[in-house]
Enzyme design. Structure first.
Site, mmCIF file in Angstrom:
data_model
loop_
_atom_site.group_PDB
_atom_site.id
_atom_site.type_symbol
_atom_site.label_atom_id
_atom_site.label_comp_id
_atom_site.label_asym_id
_atom_site.label_seq_id
_atom_site.Cartn_x
_atom_site.Cartn_y
_atom_site.Cartn_z
ATOM 1 N N ASP A 99 -6.905 -1.790 4.965
ATOM 2 C CA ASP A 99 -6.374 -2.827 4.087
ATOM 3 C C ASP A 99 -6.684 -4.239 4.581
ATOM 4 O O ASP A 99 -6.071 -5.202 4.121
ATOM 5 C CB ASP A 99 -4.850 -2.672 3.945
ATOM 6 C CG ASP A 99 -4.474 -1.429 3.158
ATOM 7 O OD1 ASP A 99 -5.168 -1.146 2.168
ATOM 8 O OD2 ASP A 99 -3.513 -0.746 3.537
ATOM 9 N N ASP B 256 -0.966 -0.485 5.920
ATOM 10 C CA ASP B 256 -0.989 0.174 7.229
ATOM 11 C C ASP B 256 -2.043 -0.416 8.152
ATOM 12 O O ASP B 256 -2.118 -0.056 9.318
ATOM 13 C CB ASP B 256 -1.182 1.689 7.086
ATOM 14 C CG ASP B 256 -2.466 2.062 6.360
ATOM 15 O OD1 ASP B 256 -3.444 1.310 6.471
ATOM 16 O OD2 ASP B 256 -2.498 3.103 5.685
ATOM 17 N N ASP C 291 0.872 -1.164 0.000
ATOM 18 C CA ASP C 291 0.000 0.000 0.000
ATOM 19 C C ASP C 291 0.920 1.229 0.000
ATOM 20 O O ASP C 291 2.101 1.123 0.345
ATOM 21 C CB ASP C 291 -0.876 -0.027 1.259
ATOM 22 C CG ASP C 291 -1.708 1.227 1.395
ATOM 23 O OD1 ASP C 291 -2.329 1.626 0.405
ATOM 24 O OD2 ASP C 291 -1.711 1.800 2.496
#
Length: 689
Positions: A589, A585, A382
Site C-alpha cells: 500500500d 498494512d 485497506d
C-alpha cells in the site's frame, strides 16, 4: 550508557527557534542527567530568592525603618551619617541581581555580537537595568529572578517530555550473546552479523531482529507495541529487538543488522519526528522573529513620544508624568512582550503529543502529522491485514476440466511456494507441501495486483484473481464461473492456458475492527471507506459486518491511489475540512500511504516499506490504536491553540495596562513568566493518559 547521546539529541529539538532563549536552553538541554549540573540552576535561583526576600523585608517592614530603635542603634555604630536600611537592602538587591542576572546579561551581550539583538535575554537586560536607573531595584531583581525561574521550569518540562520518549532508549540492549564455534560470546549488538545465532536467556531483551530456531517462551512486547499481553514465540516465530524474553531459553537466527533492527528504526523515527514542524509551530517561529523587533520599537515610542508631547503641549502634566514615568512604563512593556511562552510551549506541546502517542504504541513521524490526524474527516482502510487478521484458511476447493481437489491444491501451492503472501501461507498449510523444495519450479513471477506465474514441472501455471484469468485469456474460465457465486478470497488456477478451478480462502476480521469503526464515527469522522483488491462479494460482507460506509473492490494498487484522490476532491465540501487518512498494512500500500494526507501503517513494525512510506506507524495489529492516535492529536492541538490564545491575549492586555499606567512591573513579570509557566503546564498535561 549508550543511550546518553541519543537522549541529548532528542532534547535539542525543543528550543526557542528565534533565539530568545539561546543561552539557557542550550545549556540545559545538552546536559547529561548529572546531579551537580541539574542542581546548579536551582541552587542559584533559591539563593537569589532568599536574598531578594530578605531585601524586601528590610525595605518594607516597619521594624527595619530608619527611625526604628533597631536601625537607630545600628546607625550609631557607623562613623559617618548614612541611611543604614537603604544601604543594607541596596547591597542585598545588588547581590541577588548579580547571582541571577549575571548570566542573562552575558548572554545578551554574546547574542548581540552574533547579530541577534532582539533576543529575550536582551529584553530582560534592558528592562532590569532600566528599572535600576529609575530607582525600582526590587522590580529589577524580580525580572531576573522570575525569568530564571521560568527558564528552569521550562527546561524541567522539556526534559520530562523528552524522557517520555527517551524511555525507549532503555529498550535497546547494550550486549548480545552470540554463538561462535560452539562458544557463547558476549559482544556489542553492532558486531553481530546477519545469519549468526544469538542466545537470549529468560529476563533478557532480544538485541536484534530474527527468527527463533530453538526454544519456546513468552515475549513481552509492550515496550515496542504498547501491548500488555505477552506474545507466545517458538520455532519459526519472528522476534524483534526490544522484546523481553520472559521464560524459556531462545536461540535466534539474526535476520537484520543492528542498524536495521526494529528498535533502531523506532529510535531514529522518534528523534526525526520532532524535526518536522507543523504549520502552527512554523507560524509561531516566524511570528516571534517579526514580533520582537516591533515591540522593542513600540516600547521605545512609549518611552519617548508621550513625555515629549506632554512637555510641549501640557507642561503642567509633564511635572507629574515626566520621563521617568514613561520610561518605567516602556520597561514594563518590554518585560511582558517576551514571546517565550509561545516559542517554547507550542513545540513542547507537539513533542509531548508525540511522546504520549509513542507510549501508546503509535509512532508519529512529525508534528505536522499530529495536526493532520486532529483534522481527519475521512478514514480509508485497506482490508487484508488491516481490518482482517490476514490469516487465511482454505474453506473450499472447486476443480474443473478434469483436475481433482488434491491436484488443484498441489498445483496452486507449488506455484505460490516462493511467495510470502498470506494466501501462499494458507495454501501451504492446507496442502502440507513437503515436496515443494524437490519439485522443479522455474521462473516464479509475482504480478502485482493479479497473482503468480510460474513454471512447475514444465507446465505454465497461473494462480491469482479473475483479472489475471481474463488478462491471459484462459480457456474455460468464463464458462465455469459465470453461474457461480463465491464468497471469500478466490484463487483461480490455470495450467498451460486451461482453467483448472479455484480455491476459496476465508479471512477473519480482527477482534476490535468493528469497535474501531464505531468509535471513529463517535469522534466525528464523516465517512469510513474500505479499498481492497478482493472480490466485491467478499468485501461487501466484511464492510457490512464492520459498519463501513463505502466499499470499493477489485482494485489494483494504482486504482487505490485514484480512488483516494477522488475521495479527496469529490466530497462537495471545502478540501481543508475533509482531511483524509489511509490505513494499510504497508506491504503493498506504499503508493496510497504516500498519497493520503496522513498514511498510517498498521501492525507494520517489522516492515521497512511501511515505516518508509507511512507518516504514522501503529506498532501492533490493533485498529483501535487509531482512536488513541486521533484523541492524542486533538488533545495536543487543543493545548497548542490554548497556549497561543492565552499567551497573546494576556500579553496584549498587560501591554495596554502598562502603557496606560495601570499595570506595573510585577504584573509584567506575571505576563511573561507566569503565562509561560501556565503554557508549559498546559502542554505537559498531554503526557497524562
Amino acid at each position: 550508557m549508550e543511550h546518553t547521546h541519543e537522549h541529548n539529541h532528542l532534547g535539542e529539538h525543543i528550543h526557542c527557534d528565534c533565539g530568545h532563549c539561546d543561552h539557557e536552553h542550550e545549556h540545559h538541554h545538552e546536559h547529561d542527567h548529572d546531579e551537580h549540573e541539574e542542581e546548579t540552576p536551582l541552587k542559584k535561583i533559591l539563593l537569589a530568592g532568599v536574598i531578594f526576600i530578605a531585601a524586601l523585608l528590610i525595605e518594607h517592614l516597619p521594624i527595619f525603618s530608619a527611625t526604628s530603635p533597631l536601625m537607630s542603634s545600628l546607625s550609631k555604630s557607623f562613623s559617618y551619617s548614612c541611611d543604614t536600611p537603604r544601604l543594607i537592602y541596596g547591597i542585598l538587591y545588588l547581590a541577588a541581581y548579580l547571582i541571577c542576572g549575571r548570566d542573562v546579561v552575558k548572554g545578551a551581550i554574546r547574542n548581540i555580537h552574533k547579530g541577534n539583538v532582539f533576543g529575550e535575554q536582551f529584553l530582560m537586560t534592558v528592562a532590569s537595568v532600566g528599572a535600576i536607573f529609575v530607582g525600582e531595584y526590587a522590580e529589577a531583581v524580580a525580572v531576573m529572578l522570575f525569568y530564571n525561574l521560568g527558564e528552569f521550569v521550562q527546561d524541567y518540562a522539556v526534559d520530562r517530555s523528552r524522557d517520555s520518549i527517551s524511555a525507549l532508549m532503555d529498550i535497546r540492549p547494550d550486549t548480545a550473546t552470540v554463538i561462535r564455534d560452539g562458544k557463547e560470546i558476549v559482544v556489542s549488538p553492532e558486531e553481530v552479523e546477519i545469519d549468526e545465532i544469538i542466545q537470549v536467556k529468560p529476563g533478557e531483551r532480544v538485541p536484534l531482529d530474527g527468527v527463533v530456531i530453538e526454544g519456546k517462551s513468552f515475549a513481552d512486547t509492550s515496550a515496542l507495541t504498547g501491548e500488555s499481553v505477552p506474545r507466545e514465540v517458538s520455532a519459526d516465530s519472528e522476534v524483534l529487538a526490544g522484546f523481553v524474553n520472559q521464560s524459556g531459553l531462545l536461540k535466534i537466527r539474526v535476520t537484520k543488522s543492528y542498524g536495521e533492527s526494529a528498535v533502531t528504526r523506532i529510535l531514529n523515527l522518534t528523534q526525526e519526528a520532532s524535526e518536522v514542524k507543523a504549520k502552527s509551530e512554523k507560524f509561531i517561529a516566524r511570528f516571534a522573529r517579526v514580533y520582537t523587533p516591533i515591540v522593542c520599537i513600540a516600547a521605545l515610542l512609549v518611552a519617548v513620544l508621550p513625555p515629549l508631547a506632554l512637555q510641549f503641549f501640557a507642561p503642567e502634566l509633564f511635572e507629574k508624568y515626566g520621563w521617568s514615568v514613561w520610561i518605567y512604563r516602556a520597561l514594563t512593556f518590554l518585560v511582558v512582550s517576551c514571546p517565550c511562552a509561545l516559542v517554547i510551549s507550542v513545540p513542547l506541546a507537539f513533542f509531548c503529543g508525540i511522546g504520549s502517542a509513542s507510549s501508546s504504541g503509535v509512532l508519529i513521524k512529525g508534528s505536522n502529522f499530529v495536526e493532520v490526524l486532529s483534522k481527519a474527516k475521512i478514514a480509508v482502510f485497506d482490508k487484508t491485514g488491516t481490518l482482517t487478521k490476514g490469516i487465511f484458511d482454505v474453506v473450499e476447493v472447486n476443480p474443473a476440466n478434469g483436475f481433482t481437489n488434491d491436484s488443484l491444491l498441489a498445483i496452486a501451492t507449488h506455484a505460490e511456494s516462493y511467495s510470502n503472501h498470506p494466501i501462499s501461507k494458507s495454501l501451504k498449510k492446507a496442502h502440507h507441501c513437503v515436496l515443494c523444495d524437490a519439485l522443479k519450479i522455474l521462473e516464479p513471477e509475482e504480478i502485482s495486483g493479479f497473482g503468480i506465474r510460474a513454471v512447475v514441472e514444465g507446465k505454465t501455471v497461473l494462480a491469482g484473481n479473475a483479472k489475471l484469468m481474463k488478462e491471459k485469456n484462459v480457456t474455460g474460465f468464463e464458462d465455469y464461473t459465470n453461474d457461480r457465486k463465491l464468497v471469500g478470497t478466490i484463487v483461480h488456477v490455470a495450467v498451460d492456458g486451461v482453467y483448472a478451478g479455484n480455491i476459496v480462502i476465508s479471512d477473519q476480521e480482527k477482534d476490535d475492527s468493528r469497535i474501531a469503526i464505531q468509535n471513529l464515527k463517535k469522534l466525528g469522522i464523516k465517512k469510513t471507506v474500505m479499498l481492497t483488491g478482493d472480490t466485491k462479494a467478499t468485501a461487501q460482507v466484511v464492510a457490512e459486518n464492520l459498519g463501513i460506509d463505502e466499499v470499493y473492490a477489485d482494485l489494483l494498487p494504482e486504482n487505490k491511489v485514484q480512488k483516494v484522490e477522488d475521495l479527496m476532491k469529490g466530497t462537495g465540501v471545502e478540501r481543508s475540512r475533509n482531511t483524509l487518512i489511509f490505513v494499510g498494512d504497508g506491504i503493498n500500500d506504499s503508493p496510497v500511504l504516500a498519497r493520503a494526507d496522513a498514511g498510517i501503517a498498521m501492525g507494520a513494525l517489522g516492515s521497512d516499506a511501511a515505516i518508509e512510506a507511512a507518516d504514522v506507524v501503529i506498532m501492533d495489529d490493533k485498529p483501535s490504536r487509531l482512536i488513541d492516535a486521533i484523541k492524542i492529536s486533538r488533545r495536543t492541538m487543543s493545548a497548542v491553540w490554548q497556549n497561543i490564545y492565552v499567551s497573546i491575549g494576556v500579553k496584549v492586555a498587560i501591554m495596554i495596562l502598562g502603557a496606560a499606567g495601570i499595570g506595573n512591573m510585577w504584573l509584567a513579570v506575571f505576563g511573561d513568566v507566569g503565562v509561560c509557566l501556565l503554557a508549559v503546564a498546559n502542554s505537559s498535561r498531554i503526557l497524562k493518559k
